[in-house]
Scaffold this motif. Structure first.
Motif, PDB file in Angstrom:
ATOM      1  N   ARG A   1      61.982  37.438 126.579  1.00 51.13           N
ATOM      2  CA  ARG A   1      61.139  37.783 125.425  1.00 51.13           C
ATOM      3  C   ARG A   1      61.255  39.249 125.026  1.00 51.13           C
ATOM      4  NH1 ARG A   1      60.533  34.642 121.880  1.00 51.13           N
ATOM      5  NH2 ARG A   1      58.527  35.405 121.101  1.00 51.13           N
ATOM      6  N   SER A   2      62.439  39.806 125.181  1.00 54.43           N
ATOM      7  CA  SER A   2      62.657  41.179 124.735  1.00 54.43           C
ATOM      8  C   SER A   2      63.301  41.160 123.347  1.00 54.43           C
ATOM      9  CB  SER A   2      63.546  41.940 125.723  1.00 54.43           C
ATOM     10  OG  SER A   2      64.779  41.269 125.908  1.00 54.43           O
ATOM     11  N   LEU A   3      63.290  42.302 122.686  1.00 52.12           N
ATOM     12  CA  LEU A   3      63.876  42.449 121.359  1.00 52.12           C
ATOM     13  C   LEU A   3      65.272  43.035 121.496  1.00 52.12           C
ATOM     14  CD1 LEU A   3      63.262  42.251 118.254  1.00 52.12           C
ATOM     15  CD2 LEU A   3      62.654  44.674 118.372  1.00 52.12           C
ATOM     16  N   VAL A   4      66.247  42.363 120.869  1.00 53.11           N
ATOM     17  CA  VAL A   4      67.638  42.828 120.877  1.00 53.11           C
ATOM     18  C   VAL A   4      68.069  43.082 119.439  1.00 53.11           C
ATOM     19  CG1 VAL A   4      70.026  42.294 121.473  1.00 53.11           C
ATOM     20  CG2 VAL A   4      68.164  41.465 122.938  1.00 53.11           C
TER      21      VAL A   4
ATOM     22  N   ASP B   1      54.451  45.357 114.289  1.00 53.55           N
ATOM     23  CA  ASP B   1      54.170  44.093 113.610  1.00 53.55           C
ATOM     24  C   ASP B   1      54.698  42.869 114.356  1.00 53.55           C
ATOM     25  OD1 ASP B   1      52.963  45.480 111.533  1.00 53.55           O
ATOM     26  OD2 ASP B   1      54.845  45.663 110.408  1.00 53.55           O
ATOM     27  N   LEU B   2      55.355  43.079 115.481  1.00 54.46           N
ATOM     28  CA  LEU B   2      55.949  41.943 116.194  1.00 54.46           C
ATOM     29  C   LEU B   2      54.905  41.066 116.871  1.00 54.46           C
ATOM     30  CD1 LEU B   2      59.127  43.619 117.747  1.00 54.46           C
ATOM     31  CD2 LEU B   2      58.818  42.554 115.513  1.00 54.46           C
ATOM     32  N   CYS B   3      53.705  41.569 116.986  1.00 56.43           N
ATOM     33  CA  CYS B   3      52.620  40.781 117.593  1.00 56.43           C
ATOM     34  C   CYS B   3      51.919  39.889 116.570  1.00 56.43           C
ATOM     35  CB  CYS B   3      51.591  41.703 118.242  1.00 56.43           C
ATOM     36  SG  CYS B   3      50.714  42.770 117.060  1.00 56.43           S
ATOM     37  N   LEU B   4      52.208  40.091 115.293  1.00 53.98           N
ATOM     38  CA  LEU B   4      51.496  39.347 114.254  1.00 53.98           C
ATOM     39  C   LEU B   4      51.834  37.863 114.306  1.00 53.98           C
ATOM     40  CD1 LEU B   4      51.945  41.807 111.236  1.00 53.98           C
ATOM     41  CD2 LEU B   4      49.934  41.539 112.713  1.00 53.98           C
TER      42      LEU B   4
ATOM     43  N   PHE C   1      64.162  52.845 125.428  1.00 51.68           N
ATOM     44  CA  PHE C   1      62.788  52.459 125.122  1.00 51.68           C
ATOM     45  C   PHE C   1      62.245  51.562 126.236  1.00 51.68           C
ATOM     46  CE2 PHE C   1      64.904  52.843 120.934  1.00 51.68           C
ATOM     47  CZ  PHE C   1      64.195  53.935 120.453  1.00 51.68           C
ATOM     48  N   SER C   2      60.972  51.708 126.510  1.00 50.00           N
ATOM     49  CA  SER C   2      60.302  50.773 127.432  1.00 50.00           C
ATOM     50  C   SER C   2      59.378  49.922 126.580  1.00 50.00           C
ATOM     51  CB  SER C   2      59.515  51.525 128.499  1.00 50.00           C
ATOM     52  OG  SER C   2      58.563  52.379 127.904  1.00 50.00           O
ATOM     53  N   GLN C   3      59.574  48.630 126.637  1.00 43.86           N
ATOM     54  CA  GLN C   3      58.843  47.738 125.733  1.00 43.86           C
ATOM     55  C   GLN C   3      57.383  47.626 126.153  1.00 43.86           C
ATOM     56  OE1 GLN C   3      61.006  44.295 124.309  1.00 43.86           O
ATOM     57  NE2 GLN C   3      59.232  43.010 124.638  1.00 43.86           N
ATOM     58  N   LYS C   4      56.500  48.206 125.349  1.00 44.56           N
ATOM     59  CA  LYS C   4      55.068  48.174 125.651  1.00 44.56           C
ATOM     60  C   LYS C   4      54.289  47.417 124.579  1.00 44.56           C
ATOM     61  CE  LYS C   4      55.242  52.568 128.141  1.00 44.56           C
ATOM     62  NZ  LYS C   4      54.774  53.982 128.213  1.00 44.56           N
ATOM     63  N   TYR C   5      55.011  46.762 123.697  1.00 45.98           N
ATOM     64  CA  TYR C   5      54.351  46.034 122.613  1.00 45.98           C
ATOM     65  C   TYR C   5      54.468  44.530 122.854  1.00 45.98           C
ATOM     66  CZ  TYR C   5      59.223  46.362 120.993  1.00 45.98           C
ATOM     67  OH  TYR C   5      60.592  46.350 120.919  1.00 45.98           O
ATOM     68  N   ILE C   6      53.563  43.806 122.231  1.00 43.28           N
ATOM     69  CA  ILE C   6      53.513  42.351 122.394  1.00 43.28           C
ATOM     70  C   ILE C   6      54.364  41.691 121.317  1.00 43.28           C
ATOM     71  CG2 ILE C   6      51.986  40.332 122.321  1.00 43.28           C
ATOM     72  CD1 ILE C   6      49.735  42.215 123.289  1.00 43.28           C
ATOM     73  N   ILE C   7      55.115  40.666 121.707  1.00 41.86           N
ATOM     74  CA  ILE C   7      55.882  39.858 120.760  1.00 41.86           C
ATOM     75  C   ILE C   7      55.207  38.495 120.639  1.00 41.86           C
ATOM     76  CG2 ILE C   7      58.092  38.719 120.316  1.00 41.86           C
ATOM     77  CD1 ILE C   7      59.496  41.011 121.698  1.00 41.86           C
ATOM     78  N   TYR C   8      54.861  38.126 119.426  1.00 46.47           N
ATOM     79  CA  TYR C   8      54.201  36.841 119.161  1.00 46.47           C
ATOM     80  C   TYR C   8      55.007  35.698 119.775  1.00 46.47           C
ATOM     81  CZ  TYR C   8      52.288  32.950 116.377  1.00 46.47           C
ATOM     82  OH  TYR C   8      51.728  31.761 115.966  1.00 46.47           O
ATOM     83  N   GLU C   9      54.314  34.748 120.391  1.00 50.82           N
ATOM     84  CA  GLU C   9      54.981  33.731 121.198  1.00 50.82           C
ATOM     85  C   GLU C   9      55.948  32.843 120.415  1.00 50.82           C
ATOM     86  OE1 GLU C   9      52.053  31.168 122.852  1.00 50.82           O
ATOM     87  OE2 GLU C   9      51.269  30.490 120.908  1.00 50.82           O
ATOM     88  N   ASP C  10      55.716  32.659 119.108  1.00 49.53           N
ATOM     89  CA  ASP C  10      56.592  31.773 118.338  1.00 49.53           C
ATOM     90  C   ASP C  10      57.607  32.553 117.495  1.00 49.53           C
ATOM     91  OD1 ASP C  10      57.369  29.134 117.796  1.00 49.53           O
ATOM     92  OD2 ASP C  10      56.332  29.133 115.874  1.00 49.53           O
ATOM     93  N   LEU C  11      57.633  33.884 117.634  1.00 48.39           N
ATOM     94  CA  LEU C  11      58.605  34.680 116.873  1.00 48.39           C
ATOM     95  C   LEU C  11      59.996  34.454 117.451  1.00 48.39           C
ATOM     96  CD1 LEU C  11      59.279  36.827 114.730  1.00 48.39           C
ATOM     97  CD2 LEU C  11      58.837  38.571 116.472  1.00 48.39           C
TER      98      LEU C  11
END
Length: 472
Positions: free
Chosen positions: A43-46, A349-352, A123-133
């Motif tokens: 669940r990381s951003l690439v 906005d990735l948590c939206l 970067f260290s990922q400290k933000y939430i990514i919405y589960e269905d994104l």
């Protein structure tokens, strides 16, 4: 959470053939996926600098299958814009053509596969990514916009199923990549064919190159897709004179096709035993929202047709009220599971979650006929007032292109001024006469400007704001 595709089910099928001589089965694709994703946190951003090559293809398929979120970016962006996007979205990894590594020497390479490298950022990922994104896609091609469309797993899967249904895509099909992978239409071609166990013929050559056609013929492509600009070029290439026995389906989206081109390619398809589908879509609806059934293509020239299976169209007036009368213009609204979650302007906005709830006001103006087939007439923001008259710039541009089939032009404007940008003065006097005779507006409102070229993005759409900034 909806799963994208079942690679194991088609393990012995050929998944991809590229123009470098590589040939991968679905089983081999799954093996490469497991190896690549063993180096990427869940669940990381690439950020993927996507081009039509094997490494990029494997990355995209793998990331979606393993619920890693790719943000698809054109490698043609300037280094400055690339770095701005990286700072804006703070991805944990970059997936890039290996020759780009030197541009990002501050980061460390952790894995290499074919022509691509996986690079770990600081970067260290400290933000939430919405589960269905599932995916982030831009609508702006090479302009470097920071705004991306947030697509969900349900969006991609449901849209692929609808398209597969009406195009009747099977595992026997072979689709050639005639559009960029970072463009929603090009990506949709990949999604629909991978979901059915079909074969992707992977090339970064353009339709204007001989190598493209040699690759298409050698590997028996069954499907080719394009935007209006693609079909303008195919007409110039005199496609109907080519020997293309394996080709059975031509699809078009990405903007309104002229009625003349629609007729030209429909008649070609009928005479050669193929099918030509005019379609309508937006990145905000994952890809496609509607299509014109092939059997209606000559009967309904200029139509975008009917909604895709599972979708719904209706029109609203400027007060938001539904329009029930045919041949009455209003804004086109679409409803369906493929309507995306909303936009992102950065990592915050990735948590939206789902902000649209399955409803999209397209911004396109349209009407429907007695059979409830829909026709696009223009964009809400492509209107100006000329001496008190409301003028649709898209209508003027379409009329010019239909009358002067070889004219490369774009129409822009502001109140009381219509500007026709042309790349050649060959039709200068004819265009002036056409405007005065066929368009009932004061000729003083017209200005014709010669330009070196009409700026277009990689999907062939005219970049109007660039022209307007320079010329208005």
């Amino acid at each position: 959470m909806v799963f994208m595709w079942d690679l194991e089910r088609y393990s012995s099928n050929t998944a991809v053939i590229d123009d470098k001589g590589n040939n991968l089965s679905y089983g081999e694709l799954l093996s490469d996926e497991r190896e690549l994703c063993s180096h990427v946190e869940s669940r990381s951003l690439v950020m993927q600098f996507a081009r039509n090559t094997l490494g990029s293809f494997i990355g995209y398929i793998s990331f979606l299958d393993q619920k890693i979120v790719p943000i698809m970016v054109s490698p043609a962006l300037s280094l400055e814009l690339k770095k701005q996007l990286i700072d804006r979205y703070k991805p944990l990894y970059l997936w890039m053509p290996s020759e780009m590594k030197s541009d990002f020497s501050e980061y460390s390479e952790v894995f290499c596969l074919y022509d691509y490298s996986l690079v770990k950022t600081n970067f260290s990922q400290k933000y939430i990514i919405y589960e269905d994104l599932a995916l982030l896609l831009t609508t702006s091609g090479t302009t470097g916009s920071q705004k991306f469309v947030r697509q969900s797993y349900l969006n991609i899967s449901s849209n692929a199923d609808s398209i597969i249904s009406y195009l009747k895509i099977t595992s026997e099909d072979r689709a050639i990549t005639s559009l960029p992978m970072h463009y929603t239409f090009g990506l949709s071609v990949i999604n629909t064919h991978i979901k059915t166990g079909a074969t992707i013929l992977l090339t970064d050559k353009s339709i204007m190159q001989r190598e493209f056609w040699a690759f298409l013929k050698e590997n028996n492509a069954t499907t080719i897709s394009g935007v209006p600009y693609t079909y303008e070029m195919l007409q110039r290439l005199r496609m109907p004179t080519m020997e293309l026995p394996s080709l059975k389906v031509l699809t078009q989206a990405g903007g309104k096709l002229s009625a003349d081109l629609q007729k030209y390619f429909t008649e070609y398809a009928i005479s050669s035993g193929k099918q030509f589908f005019v379609m309508y879509g937006q990145c905000e609806a994952t890809s496609r929202m509607g299509y014109l059934p092939f059997e209606d293509s000559l009967r309904k020239p200029g139509a975008i047709g009917i909604p895709i299976p599972g979708g719904k169209y209706y029109l609203i007036d400027n007060k938001g009220n539904a329009i029930s009368d045919c041949h009455t213009e209003g804004e086109l609204v679409y409803e369906g599971d493929n309507v995306t979650l909303g936009y992102a302007q950065g990592f915050e906005d990735l948590c939206l979650g789902d902000e649209r709830h399955g409803r999209l006001c397209t911004g396109d103006l349209a009407y429907f006929d007695e059979d409830h087939y829909f026709y696009i007439t223009g964009r809400n923001n492509r209107f100006i007032k000329v001496y008190g008259n409301r003028v649709n710039l898209d209508e003027i541009q379409s009329a010019l292109k239909e009358h002067f089939t070889e004219l490369d032009c774009a129409v822009i404007g502001k109140d009381d001024l219509i500007v026709i940008c042309m790349t050649s003065d060959k039709y200068l006097s004819d265009v002036k006469a056409f405007f005065e005779e066929r368009i009932s507006l004061n000729p003083k409102a017209l200005k014709i400007i010669m330009v070196d070229n009409i700026p277009k993005n990689e999907s062939g759409k005219i970049i109007y704001h660039k022209l307007a900034t320079e010329l208005l």
